[in-house]
Motif scaffolding. Structure first.
Motif, PDB file in Angstrom:
ATOM      1  N   GLN A 158      50.806 -18.883  32.241  1.00 38.20           N
ATOM      2  CA  GLN A 158      50.883 -18.312  33.586  1.00 38.20           C
ATOM      3  C   GLN A 158      52.287 -18.424  34.164  1.00 38.20           C
ATOM      4  O   GLN A 158      52.575 -17.814  35.189  1.00 38.20           O
ATOM      5  N   GLY A 159      53.139 -19.195  33.503  1.00 35.65           N
ATOM      6  CA  GLY A 159      54.502 -19.383  33.988  1.00 35.65           C
ATOM      7  C   GLY A 159      55.528 -18.726  33.089  1.00 35.65           C
ATOM      8  O   GLY A 159      55.454 -18.836  31.865  1.00 35.65           O
ATOM      9  N   SER A 160      56.492 -18.032  33.703  1.00 33.42           N
ATOM     10  CA  SER A 160      57.549 -17.364  32.941  1.00 33.42           C
ATOM     11  C   SER A 160      58.842 -17.347  33.745  1.00 33.42           C
ATOM     12  O   SER A 160      58.829 -17.359  34.983  1.00 33.42           O
ATOM     13  N   VAL A 161      59.940 -17.283  33.021  1.00 28.67           N
ATOM     14  CA  VAL A 161      61.253 -17.078  33.624  1.00 28.67           C
ATOM     15  C   VAL A 161      61.746 -15.699  33.223  1.00 28.67           C
ATOM     16  O   VAL A 161      61.803 -15.372  32.037  1.00 28.67           O
ATOM     17  N   VAL A 162      62.074 -14.882  34.213  1.00 29.38           N
ATOM     18  CA  VAL A 162      62.607 -13.539  33.973  1.00 29.38           C
ATOM     19  C   VAL A 162      64.126 -13.614  34.012  1.00 29.38           C
ATOM     20  O   VAL A 162      64.708 -14.099  34.991  1.00 29.38           O
ATOM     21  N   PHE A 163      64.763 -13.144  32.947  1.00 31.37           N
ATOM     22  CA  PHE A 163      66.218 -13.201  32.837  1.00 31.37           C
ATOM     23  C   PHE A 163      66.807 -11.802  32.948  1.00 31.37           C
ATOM     24  O   PHE A 163      66.387 -10.883  32.244  1.00 31.37           O
ATOM     25  N   VAL A 164      67.781 -11.637  33.855  1.00 25.95           N
ATOM     26  CA  VAL A 164      68.493 -10.363  34.029  1.00 25.95           C
ATOM     27  C   VAL A 164      69.975 -10.611  33.794  1.00 25.95           C
ATOM     28  O   VAL A 164      70.589 -11.438  34.484  1.00 25.95           O
ATOM     29  N   ALA A 165      70.537  -9.902  32.834  1.00 28.60           N
ATOM     30  CA  ALA A 165      71.935 -10.106  32.449  1.00 28.60           C
ATOM     31  C   ALA A 165      72.878  -9.267  33.306  1.00 28.60           C
ATOM     32  O   ALA A 165      72.479  -8.610  34.271  1.00 28.60           O
ATOM     33  N   GLY A 166      74.164  -9.276  32.937  1.00 28.94           N
ATOM     34  CA  GLY A 166      75.186  -8.620  33.733  1.00 28.94           C
ATOM     35  C   GLY A 166      75.587  -7.256  33.204  1.00 28.94           C
ATOM     36  O   GLY A 166      74.896  -6.658  32.365  1.00 28.94           O
ATOM     37  N   LEU A 167      76.729  -6.761  33.699  1.00 30.52           N
ATOM     38  CA  LEU A 167      77.215  -5.441  33.308  1.00 30.52           C
ATOM     39  C   LEU A 167      77.428  -5.351  31.804  1.00 30.52           C
ATOM     40  O   LEU A 167      77.957  -6.276  31.183  1.00 30.52           O
ATOM     41  N   MET A 168      77.004  -4.240  31.228  1.00 27.66           N
ATOM     42  CA  MET A 168      77.171  -3.924  29.806  1.00 27.66           C
ATOM     43  C   MET A 168      76.272  -4.745  28.889  1.00 27.66           C
ATOM     44  O   MET A 168      76.350  -4.622  27.673  1.00 27.66           O
TER      45      MET A 168
ATOM     46  N   ILE B   2      58.508  -2.936  39.768  1.00 26.11           N
ATOM     47  CA  ILE B   2      57.527  -2.465  38.779  1.00 26.11           C
ATOM     48  C   ILE B   2      57.270  -3.556  37.740  1.00 26.11           C
ATOM     49  O   ILE B   2      56.125  -3.807  37.347  1.00 26.11           O
ATOM     50  N   LEU B   3      58.333  -4.224  37.307  1.00 24.11           N
ATOM     51  CA  LEU B   3      58.188  -5.305  36.334  1.00 24.11           C
ATOM     52  C   LEU B   3      57.297  -6.415  36.870  1.00 24.11           C
ATOM     53  O   LEU B   3      56.361  -6.864  36.180  1.00 24.11           O
ATOM     54  N   PHE B   4      57.552  -6.873  38.096  1.00 20.98           N
ATOM     55  CA  PHE B   4      56.785  -7.997  38.627  1.00 20.98           C
ATOM     56  C   PHE B   4      55.343  -7.607  38.928  1.00 20.98           C
ATOM     57  O   PHE B   4      54.437  -8.446  38.836  1.00 20.98           O
ATOM     58  N   THR B   5      55.104  -6.344  39.276  1.00 21.49           N
ATOM     59  CA  THR B   5      53.727  -5.869  39.396  1.00 21.49           C
ATOM     60  C   THR B   5      53.024  -5.956  38.045  1.00 21.49           C
ATOM     61  O   THR B   5      51.871  -6.413  37.945  1.00 21.49           O
ATOM     62  N   PHE B   6      53.704  -5.527  37.000  1.00 17.37           N
ATOM     63  CA  PHE B   6      53.152  -5.582  35.635  1.00 17.37           C
ATOM     64  C   PHE B   6      52.849  -7.029  35.234  1.00 17.37           C
ATOM     65  O   PHE B   6      51.778  -7.320  34.688  1.00 17.37           O
ATOM     66  N   LEU B   7      53.774  -7.933  35.512  1.00 19.08           N
ATOM     67  CA  LEU B   7      53.589  -9.325  35.115  1.00 19.08           C
ATOM     68  C   LEU B   7      52.412  -9.969  35.847  1.00 19.08           C
ATOM     69  O   LEU B   7      51.662 -10.762  35.266  1.00 19.08           O
ATOM     70  N   ARG B   8      52.239  -9.632  37.101  1.00 20.45           N
ATOM     71  CA  ARG B   8      51.150 -10.235  37.872  1.00 20.45           C
ATOM     72  C   ARG B   8      49.797  -9.603  37.541  1.00 20.45           C
ATOM     73  O   ARG B   8      48.800 -10.303  37.367  1.00 20.45           O
ATOM     74  N   GLU B   9      49.769  -8.275  37.467  1.00 19.21           N
ATOM     75  CA  GLU B   9      48.483  -7.588  37.306  1.00 19.21           C
ATOM     76  C   GLU B   9      48.052  -7.449  35.853  1.00 19.21           C
ATOM     77  O   GLU B   9      46.863  -7.538  35.553  1.00 19.21           O
ATOM     78  N   GLU B  10      48.986  -7.220  34.950  1.00 15.36           N
ATOM     79  CA  GLU B  10      48.645  -7.015  33.541  1.00 15.36           C
ATOM     80  C   GLU B  10      48.724  -8.295  32.723  1.00 15.36           C
ATOM     81  O   GLU B  10      48.026  -8.440  31.724  1.00 15.36           O
ATOM     82  N   ARG B  11      49.576  -9.222  33.116  1.00 14.95           N
ATOM     83  CA  ARG B  11      49.765 -10.449  32.348  1.00 14.95           C
ATOM     84  C   ARG B  11      49.280 -11.703  33.086  1.00 14.95           C
ATOM     85  O   ARG B  11      49.404 -12.799  32.545  1.00 14.95           O
ATOM     86  N   ALA B  12      48.783 -11.533  34.289  1.00 14.13           N
ATOM     87  CA  ALA B  12      48.206 -12.642  35.071  1.00 14.13           C
ATOM     88  C   ALA B  12      49.179 -13.803  35.255  1.00 14.13           C
ATOM     89  O   ALA B  12      48.795 -14.978  35.220  1.00 14.13           O
ATOM     90  N   LYS B  13      50.447 -13.477  35.474  1.00 15.36           N
ATOM     91  CA  LYS B  13      51.453 -14.511  35.717  1.00 15.36           C
ATOM     92  C   LYS B  13      51.386 -14.951  37.181  1.00 15.36           C
ATOM     93  O   LYS B  13      51.365 -14.132  38.092  1.00 15.36           O
ATOM     94  N   THR B  14      51.345 -16.260  37.393  1.00 13.30           N
ATOM     95  CA  THR B  14      51.281 -16.790  38.753  1.00 13.30           C
ATOM     96  C   THR B  14      52.482 -17.661  39.105  1.00 13.30           C
ATOM     97  O   THR B  14      52.682 -18.001  40.276  1.00 13.30           O
ATOM     98  N   ARG B  15      53.253 -18.050  38.119  1.00 12.14           N
ATOM     99  CA  ARG B  15      54.448 -18.861  38.354  1.00 12.14           C
ATOM    100  C   ARG B  15      55.630 -18.130  37.718  1.00 12.14           C
ATOM    101  O   ARG B  15      55.796 -18.125  36.499  1.00 12.14           O
ATOM    102  N   LEU B  16      56.447 -17.500  38.567  1.00 13.83           N
ATOM    103  CA  LEU B  16      57.533 -16.672  38.073  1.00 13.83           C
ATOM    104  C   LEU B  16      58.866 -17.100  38.685  1.00 13.83           C
ATOM    105  O   LEU B  16      58.973 -17.290  39.906  1.00 13.83           O
TER     106      LEU B  16
END
Length: 300
Positions: free
Chosen positions: A27-37, A87-101
Motif C-alpha cells: 500500500q506504500g510507494s514512493v513516486v520518483f520524478v526526474a529532471g530535464l532530459m 492522472i497517475l495518482f488517481t491510477f495509483l489510488r483507484e487501480e492499485r489501492a495505494k494509501t501511503r504515497l
C-alpha cells in the motif's frame, strides 16, 4: 545493482507509463520524478533507493514517464506535468489501492513536486515530498550561456509578446525543441520554473512555497555542479528551508554532485529518505488514532 519490476500504462489516452519495482502489492510507494532530459533509471542512486524502501519500509519505487521526459521538456510545462501526475495518482489510488504515497523530485522534478503539492487535484494523496537537488535553472543558464543568455531571453519575451509563446525558438537554443514560453519559464526572473534562485526575495520564496501543506525535506549536494560558484550555498539552503511552512528540515550531502554519484552519499541520502518517511508515517498514525478516538467518543 539493477532494478527489476513491472511496466504499466497509467494514462491509456497518451500511452504514458510507470515502472514499479519492489513489492507491488504494498500500500506504500514512493513516486520518483526526474529532471530535464531524464527518463527511466536516470539517477545512479535509484537501485539502492529501491532496495532501502523495500527492505526497511516494505514500499515499492515508482518511476514515471511524463510527456516532458527526455526531449519533451521544451514543448511542455509544469502545468502539463501536474495534469499528468493527477492522472497517475488517481491510477495509483483507484487501480492499485495505494494509501501511503510519497514524492521524490530530482532537479526540475523538484519544481514538479512543488507545483503538484500546490495545485494538483490529488495533492492530498501525497503524504510527503523529498526535493533532491533543487537548483535554479535560471542561474545555471546565466552562467553557462554567457552573452547568449540575454539574447535568448529577449527573443523568448519578444515571441511571447507577439502571441507566439507556444512556437519554437531557433534551433541553436538547445538540442531539444523549446517553445518561447518554456524557455522564458526556465530562464527569466519570476518564470514559472524559477523557484530555487538565490536572488529571489524571501517574501517571494514564501509565496512560492506558501500553498504547500505537505511535509517536505530538501536534500542538497555540497558539490552540485549546477549551482554557480559565486552563490552562497549555505544562505540559499537556509532561505529555502525557512521559506517553506511545511519543511521538516534540510539534508546536506557534502561530497555529492547533482546526481549523487558516489556510493557513500547515496547511502546517506537513502537513509534520510527512509527516516523522513517513518517520521511522517508515525505522525499520520497518531492523527488517525486521535480521530478514531474522537469519533468513538461522539458515538457514545
Amino acid at each position: 545493482m539493477n532494478l527489476s519490476g513491472t511496466l504499466s500504462t497509467y494514462n491509456p489516452q497518451t500511452r504514458l507509463t510507470m515502472f514499479e519495482s519492489g513489492p507491488q502489492n504494498s500500500q506504500g510507494s514512493v513516486v520518483f520524478v526526474a529532471g530535464l532530459m531524464d527518463g527511466y533509471n536516470a539517477l545512479p542512486y535509484l537501485p539502492l533507493l529501491g532496495k532501502f524502501l523495500e527492505e526497511q519500509l516494505g514500499f515499492s519505487l515508482i518511476q514515471v514517464m511524463l510527456t516532458s521526459s527526455h526531449m519533451g521538456y521544451g514543448i511542455s510545462s509544469l502545468q502539463d506535468d501536474v495534469r499528468e501526475l493527477d492522472i497517475l495518482f488517481t491510477f495509483l489510488r483507484e487501480e492499485r489501492a495505494k494509501t501511503r504515497l510519497f514524492f521524490i523530485g530530482h532537479s526540475t522534478g523538484c519544481q514538479d513536486a512543488i507545483s503538484f503539492a500546490s495545485h494538483g487535484r490529488n495533492r492530498a494523496a501525497v503524504q510527503g515530498l523529498v526535493l533532491q537537488g533543487p537548483v535554479s535553472d535560471r542561474e545555471f543558464m546565466m552562467s553557462s550561456l554567457d552573452e547568449m543568455y540575454g539574447k535568448y531571453v529577449r527573443l523568448a519575451q519578444r515571441m511571447i509578446n507577439d502571441g507566439k509563446g507556444q512556437e519554437l525558438m531557433v534551433r541553436e537554443v538547445d538540442i531539444a525543441p523549446v517553445t518561447a514560453y518554456r524557455f522564458n519559464s526556465l530562464a527569466s526572473i519570476g518564470g514559472d520554473d524559477d523557484m530555487f534562485s538565490s536572488d529571489i526575495p524571501f517574501e517571494s520564496m514564501q509565496a512560492n512555497f506558501g500553498q504547500v501543506m505537505t511535509p517536505l525535506i530538501m536534500v542538497h549536494s555540497g558539490k552540485d555542479e549546477y549551482i554557480p560558484s559565486h552563490i552562497n550555498k549555505e544562505q540559499l539552503i537556509s532561505d529555502l528551508t525557512n521559506a517553506s511552512p511545511s519543511s521538516l528540515g534540510a539534508v546536506v550531502l557534502p561530497d555529492a554532485d547533482h546526481a549523487i554519484s558516489d556510493l557513500a552519499s547515496q547511502t546517506i541520502f537513502c537513509n534520510a529518505v527512509v527516516q523522513f518517511i517513518r517520521k511522517v508515517l508515525i505522525t499520520l498514525e497518531q492523527e488517525e488514532k486521535a480521530q478514531e478516538q474522537a469519533l468513538g467518543g461522539l458515538s457514545l
